[in-house]
Design an enzyme around this catalytic site. Structure first.
Site, PDB file in Angstrom:
ATOM      1  N   ASP A  45     -44.203  -8.889 -14.533  1.00 46.69           N
ATOM      2  CA  ASP A  45     -42.638  -8.052 -14.884  1.00 46.69           C
ATOM      3  C   ASP A  45     -42.925  -6.582 -15.155  1.00 46.69           C
ATOM      4  OD1 ASP A  45     -44.062  -8.478 -17.117  1.00 46.69           O
ATOM      5  OD2 ASP A  45     -42.213  -8.802 -18.321  1.00 46.69           O
ATOM      6  N   GLU A  46     -44.323  -5.983 -14.859  1.00 44.08           N
ATOM      7  CA  GLU A  46     -44.458  -4.670 -14.949  1.00 44.08           C
ATOM      8  C   GLU A  46     -45.013  -4.055 -13.891  1.00 44.08           C
ATOM      9  OE1 GLU A  46     -45.761  -3.261 -19.120  1.00 44.08           O
ATOM     10  OE2 GLU A  46     -45.715  -5.230 -19.468  1.00 44.08           O
ATOM     11  N   ASP A 103     -40.357  -1.705 -15.901  1.00 44.09           N
ATOM     12  CA  ASP A 103     -40.746  -2.882 -16.955  1.00 44.09           C
ATOM     13  C   ASP A 103     -39.211  -3.748 -16.970  1.00 44.09           C
ATOM     14  OD1 ASP A 103     -41.286  -4.610 -18.669  1.00 44.09           O
ATOM     15  OD2 ASP A 103     -41.691  -3.310 -20.414  1.00 44.09           O
TER      16      ASP A 103
END
Length: 405
Positions: free
Chosen positions: A103-104, A10
């Site tokens: 973003d993960e 993350d």
């Protein structure tokens, strides 16, 4: 495919971190990223967060809390570039990677120790350092036997930490409120609290059938995941969409019928672009109009045949727009395509009309060659802002790699 360890990576303050890659002056200073209209904070650095600035704060309120903060307008294309680099790097150290969001990402961590020739926790830190050195983005990483535990681990490791969770993790789960679980909203948390289930450990120790009766099969899946039994494997491809929507803010409240109509046409063009990308046709079209984010009106129209034609969708939307109340200023609008059909699986009939006209195809070809929205409908001309600010060519839903991947 089963894996002994699942990783969740993350990015920390992803949008801000991306801006700091190309602008060294933003490093170490309170920094915020602004949304489409340049009015609200959509991402913030930890330095800015320490002043009490929250996501969604208007910039004039954020400036009062932190007068010396620096604000930049979002650039989703740049964020997509960085996200792709992170995905490519992760694929070099893991046999399976799931692009969960911009973003993960989840990944198979079974080979991490062998790849770095280190014990698992040290190997996880080595991966974190590798991402920092090669991409320039700080990340937090959770490693666990299941996705739920891995995500819980990375969430608690922020910022810039790693958390390796074994199957027997009582002390860790006792420290985590049940509301921190991904998939447990406020209503579910209240149901659990009413039964004195307050921590993730309480959840894991609860009766399985009671959890199933309370929170359905999804709640039971979480129960298994908290025990380290993975029920939700890494998915390298996303299931088909049930609906695709395009819309959002109208750049402020308006009663101007020309601007409202222009926003509808802009959203139709964006929706057709998304339908083209996913290779589907729409069977129903819905129009949702909001006043100050309060649902005001929703219309729904079935199409005679599945379609991604501008004329067909335009003819469905405009009567709904004409029927919508005009007493409240419009602040947000969404156009939603539902009952989707794969283009290569459509069954033609004797009365089948081509789902896209030669004009649709010509418009798409030119825009793909020369740039998005080089050709637009003239009905969008009242939206002066989208013609004078190139950033209006992008928004987060348009990134083929987040919700639409």
């Amino acid at each position: 495919m089963g894996t002994s360890f699942i990783g969740h990576i993350d990015s920390d303050c992803f949008y801000v971190s991306c801006e700091r890659i190309r602008s060294y002056s933003l490093r170490g200073v309170p920094c915020g990223v602004l949304g489409n209209q340049g009015a609200c904070v959509i991402a913030k650095s930890y330095e800015l967060k320490s002043y009490g600035v929250k996501t969604g704060h208007p910039i004039w309120e954020a400036k009062k809390l932190c007068p010396h903060a620096v604000f930049v307008k979002r650039d989703f294309r740049w964020y997509e570039v960085i996200s792709r680099k992170l995905l490519d790097l992760l694929k070099t150290v893991s046999p399976l990677v799931e692009y969960y969001s911009i973003d993960e990402m989840f990944f198979d961590a079974s080979e991490l120790s062998r790849y770095f020739q280190l014990p698992l926790e040290a190997a996880t830190r080595a991966l974190q350092t590798l991402v920092q050195d090669q991409i320039g983005v700080p990340v937090s990483i959770g490693i666990a036997p299941s996705r739920t535990l891995a995500k819980l681990g990375s969430d608690t490791a922020k910022p810039f930490g790693v958390q390796v969770i074994e199957k027997d993790c009582e002390s860790f789960l006792r420290s985590q409120p049940v509301g921190e679980l991904c998939g447990i909203g406020s209503r579910s948390a209240k149901k659990l609290h009413d039964r004195n289930i307050r921590t993730c450990w309480d959840y894991r120790q609860a009766d399985r059938l009671m959890i199933r009766n309370l929170l359905t099969i999804k709640g039971e899946a979480l129960w298994w995941e908290l025990r380290g039994d993975a029920t939700n494997p890494i998915q390298t491809s996303r299931p088909p969409h049930k609906a695709i929507a395009r819309g959002g803010s109208c750049g402020g409240k308006t009663l101007d019928p020309d601007r409202i109509r222009a926003w509808a046409v802009r959203n139709i063009e964006r929706l057709i672009e998304a339908l083209d990308h996913h290779r589907v046709y729409a069977g129903h079209i819905s129009l949702q109009i909001d006043a100050n984010k309060t649902a005001l009106w929703l219309g729904r129209t079935p199409l005679a045949v599945p379609s991604a034609s501008f004329r067909t969708i335009y003819d469905a939307v405009m009567p709904m727009l004409a029927a919508a109340p005009t007493s409240h200023p419009v602040s947000h609008m969404h156009i939603i395509a539902e009952n989707l059909t794969w283009r290569d699986k459509i069954q033609k009939s004797l009365f089948f009309e081509e789902a896209q006209s030669p004009l649709d195809q010509l418009k798409r070809d030119i825009n793909q060659k020369l740039g998005r929205f080089v050709i637009r409908s003239a009905e969008t001309l009242p939206l002066h802002e989208i013609y004078h600010d190139a950033t209006h060519n992008y928004d987060i839903c348009d990134i083929s790699g987040k919700m639409c991947f």
